[in-house]
Write a protein that holds these residues in place. Structure first.
Motif, mmCIF file in Angstrom:
data_model
loop_
_atom_site.group_PDB
_atom_site.id
_atom_site.type_symbol
_atom_site.label_atom_id
_atom_site.label_comp_id
_atom_site.label_asym_id
_atom_site.label_seq_id
_atom_site.Cartn_x
_atom_site.Cartn_y
_atom_site.Cartn_z
ATOM 1 N N ASP A 29 0.799 -1.257 0.034
ATOM 2 C CA ASP A 29 -0.009 -0.039 0.013
ATOM 3 C C ASP A 29 0.826 1.377 0.030
ATOM 4 N N ARG A 30 2.000 1.162 0.067
ATOM 5 C CA ARG A 30 3.143 2.344 0.061
ATOM 6 C C ARG A 30 3.773 2.294 -1.374
ATOM 7 N N GLY A 31 3.273 1.510 -2.208
ATOM 8 C CA GLY A 31 3.898 1.281 -3.727
ATOM 9 C C GLY A 31 5.234 0.595 -3.828
ATOM 10 N N ARG A 32 5.502 0.107 -2.657
ATOM 11 C CA ARG A 32 6.848 -0.787 -2.636
ATOM 12 C C ARG A 32 6.741 -2.384 -3.441
ATOM 13 N N VAL A 33 7.829 -2.742 -3.903
ATOM 14 C CA VAL A 33 7.654 -3.917 -4.324
ATOM 15 C C VAL A 33 7.766 -4.842 -3.456
ATOM 16 N N SER A 34 6.554 -5.741 -3.597
ATOM 17 C CA SER A 34 6.391 -7.000 -2.428
ATOM 18 C C SER A 34 6.536 -8.375 -3.130
ATOM 19 N N GLY A 35 6.733 -8.351 -4.327
ATOM 20 C CA GLY A 35 6.619 -9.785 -4.718
ATOM 21 C C GLY A 35 6.179 -10.042 -6.163
ATOM 22 N N VAL A 36 5.797 -11.138 -6.522
ATOM 23 C CA VAL A 36 5.499 -11.596 -7.723
ATOM 24 C C VAL A 36 3.877 -11.960 -7.822
ATOM 25 N N ARG A 37 3.111 -11.270 -8.787
ATOM 26 C CA ARG A 37 1.627 -11.699 -9.019
ATOM 27 C C ARG A 37 1.781 -13.215 -9.301
ATOM 28 N N PRO A 38 0.675 -13.888 -8.727
ATOM 29 C CA PRO A 38 0.907 -15.528 -8.884
ATOM 30 C C PRO A 38 0.485 -15.597 -10.149
ATOM 31 N N GLU A 39 -0.380 -15.034 -11.091
ATOM 32 C CA GLU A 39 -0.713 -15.207 -12.486
ATOM 33 C C GLU A 39 0.607 -15.541 -13.342
ATOM 34 N N LEU A 40 1.667 -14.420 -12.946
ATOM 35 C CA LEU A 40 2.950 -14.576 -13.698
ATOM 36 C C LEU A 40 3.747 -15.680 -13.418
ATOM 37 N N LEU A 41 3.629 -16.234 -12.183
ATOM 38 C CA LEU A 41 4.596 -17.560 -11.821
ATOM 39 C C LEU A 41 3.860 -18.663 -12.527
ATOM 40 N N GLU A 42 2.419 -18.674 -12.674
ATOM 41 C CA GLU A 42 1.770 -19.661 -13.378
ATOM 42 C C GLU A 42 2.128 -19.511 -14.793
ATOM 43 N N ALA A 43 2.101 -18.362 -15.357
ATOM 44 C CA ALA A 43 2.512 -18.234 -16.842
ATOM 45 C C ALA A 43 3.595 -18.777 -17.021
ATOM 46 N N ILE A 44 4.514 -18.691 -16.126
ATOM 47 C CA ILE A 44 5.805 -19.291 -16.470
ATOM 48 C C ILE A 44 5.965 -20.911 -16.486
ATOM 49 N N THR A 45 4.999 -21.306 -15.593
ATOM 50 C CA THR A 45 5.177 -22.820 -15.533
ATOM 51 C C THR A 45 4.295 -23.325 -16.994
ATOM 52 N N VAL A 46 3.544 -22.363 -17.387
ATOM 53 C CA VAL A 46 2.589 -22.859 -18.665
ATOM 54 C C VAL A 46 3.725 -22.855 -19.776
ATOM 55 N N LEU A 47 4.376 -21.587 -19.761
ATOM 56 C CA LEU A 47 5.404 -21.522 -21.030
ATOM 57 C C LEU A 47 6.401 -22.441 -20.984
ATOM 58 N N GLU A 48 6.899 -22.874 -19.848
ATOM 59 C CA GLU A 48 8.005 -24.095 -19.710
ATOM 60 C C GLU A 48 7.467 -25.297 -20.349
ATOM 61 N N GLU A 49 6.207 -25.497 -19.711
ATOM 62 C CA GLU A 49 5.758 -26.808 -20.200
ATOM 63 C C GLU A 49 5.372 -26.914 -21.751
ATOM 64 N N ALA A 50 5.030 -25.937 -22.326
ATOM 65 C CA ALA A 50 4.919 -25.690 -23.758
ATOM 66 C C ALA A 50 6.237 -25.742 -24.435
ATOM 67 N N ALA A 51 7.288 -25.122 -23.956
ATOM 68 C CA ALA A 51 8.671 -24.946 -24.464
ATOM 69 C C ALA A 51 9.126 -26.549 -24.652
ATOM 70 N N GLN A 52 8.996 -27.080 -23.494
ATOM 71 C CA GLN A 52 9.407 -28.599 -23.286
ATOM 72 C C GLN A 52 8.975 -29.245 -24.504
ATOM 73 N N ARG A 53 7.537 -29.262 -24.851
ATOM 74 C CA ARG A 53 6.592 -30.122 -25.869
ATOM 75 C C ARG A 53 7.244 -29.706 -26.955
ATOM 76 N N ALA A 54 7.438 -28.183 -27.341
ATOM 77 C CA ALA A 54 7.772 -27.716 -28.521
ATOM 78 C C ALA A 54 9.487 -28.148 -29.017
ATOM 79 N N GLY A 55 10.180 -28.438 -27.863
ATOM 80 C CA GLY A 55 11.573 -28.607 -28.246
ATOM 81 C C GLY A 55 12.398 -27.378 -28.535
ATOM 82 N N VAL A 56 12.054 -26.359 -27.603
ATOM 83 C CA VAL A 56 12.602 -25.005 -27.687
ATOM 84 C C VAL A 56 13.045 -24.541 -26.135
ATOM 85 N N ARG A 57 14.111 -23.625 -26.272
ATOM 86 C CA ARG A 57 14.463 -23.070 -24.963
ATOM 87 C C ARG A 57 13.980 -21.611 -24.771
#
Length: 288
Positions: A29-57
């Motif tokens: 509430d003071r505008g200070r960085v406090s963490g990562v939104r869970p939606e972004l962490l979930e997006a990382i997991t989804v992208l990693e799974e898709a990258a593994q299936r596609a065979g890219v890094r």
């Protein structure tokens, strides 16, 4: 999807930004960085799974310095300029994301793209009446703190800060403590600097070692005057091989993305895409 299309073209890695424009950051509430939104962490997991299936890094990226002046991004500016905000970003965002990244998928993690755009060196290129420049020493302190936090969280990650080659002397003498080079190059015929050139620019003999991580994180053609030849963009691929780069990332396969073309002329691959596939097929190991 795009990852499958990239692999079909013969490419072995793609570049993905995570926090460009401070997206995905949680603030208190003071505008200070406090963490990562869970939606972004979930997006990382989804992208990693898709990258593994596609065979890219994936070459992951966090902040983009250009967003400060381009988008009036006050959050990114505060992270880079204020040491407390920078420390909070390092501990609560950079480290948290680093812990989630699979080293089998990650090519590296770019902490900050083009820091030079915030310094006095690039003041002439910014809109008139904009905000003040940030000193290289301040940027160096941010990069050093962030790099240590990332490496403590995931020691396997290569940490970078992409910049134009001409700014390597400042980047490598500002206290950033970087152990990799990532250059962004816009040459009308796809030319890349050699390791010897880069070692000289950075005043760092480590760059001469073929094992020292060397990326060309953006390889593009300047809009003016444009490409010297129709397929000049693809010269980056052969030049990256010849100069010993570990990875090179093309900045668009055509001037406009295919999905923005009129519907009647849309196609699966651009002309340059077809030629890129043919070129990469001639390499013994495929893509980069």
């Amino acid at each position: 999807g795009p990852l499958l299309e990239a692999r079909a073209l013969g490419l072995e890695a793609v570049r993905v930004w995570l926090c460009e424009g401070a997206e995905g950051l949680a603030l208190d509430d003071r505008g200070r960085v406090s963490g990562v939104r869970p939606e972004l962490l979930e997006a990382i997991t989804v992208l990693e799974e898709a990258a593994q299936r596609a065979g890219v890094r994936i070459y992951w990226g966090l902040l983009d310095a250009n967003s400060v002046h381009r988008d009036r991004d006050a959050i990114t500016r505060s992270i880079l300029e204020d040491r407390d905000q920078g420390a909070r970003f390092a501990e609560h965002v950079a480290a948290a994301i680093a812990r989630r990244l699979d080293p089998r998928i990650a090519v590296g993690l770019e902490l900050l793209s083009e820091p030079e755009t915030l310094t006095e060196d690039c003041a002439d290129a910014r809109p008139a009446g904009g905000e003040a420049s940030i000193g290289w020493d301040t940027i160096g302190a941010f990069l050093s703190h962030g790099k240590r936090a990332i490496e403590d969280a995931n020691a396997s990650l290569v940490v970078t800060a992409g910049s134009m080659p001409v700014f390597l002397p400042k980047l490598f003498s500002c206290g950033a403590e970087l152990d990799a080079v990532d250059v962004h190059v816009y040459h009308d015929d796809g030319g890349l600097p050699s390791r010897a050139d880069l070692a000289s620019y950075a005043n760092d003999a480590r760059v001469l070692d073929p094992g020292f991580p060397l990326f060309a994180g953006e390889c593009g053609i300047p809009k003016d005057p444009g490409p010297r030849e129709p397929l000049s963009l693809l010269n980056y691929l052969s030049n990256a091989d010849r100069c010993g780069y570990h990875a090179a990332f093309l900045w668009k396969l055509e001037g406009d993305l295919v999905e923005h073309a009129p519907k009647k002329i849309r196609r699966g691959w651009t002309e340059i895409g077809h030629e890129a596939r043919a070129l990469l097929d001639t390499r013994p190991d495929g893509g980069f």
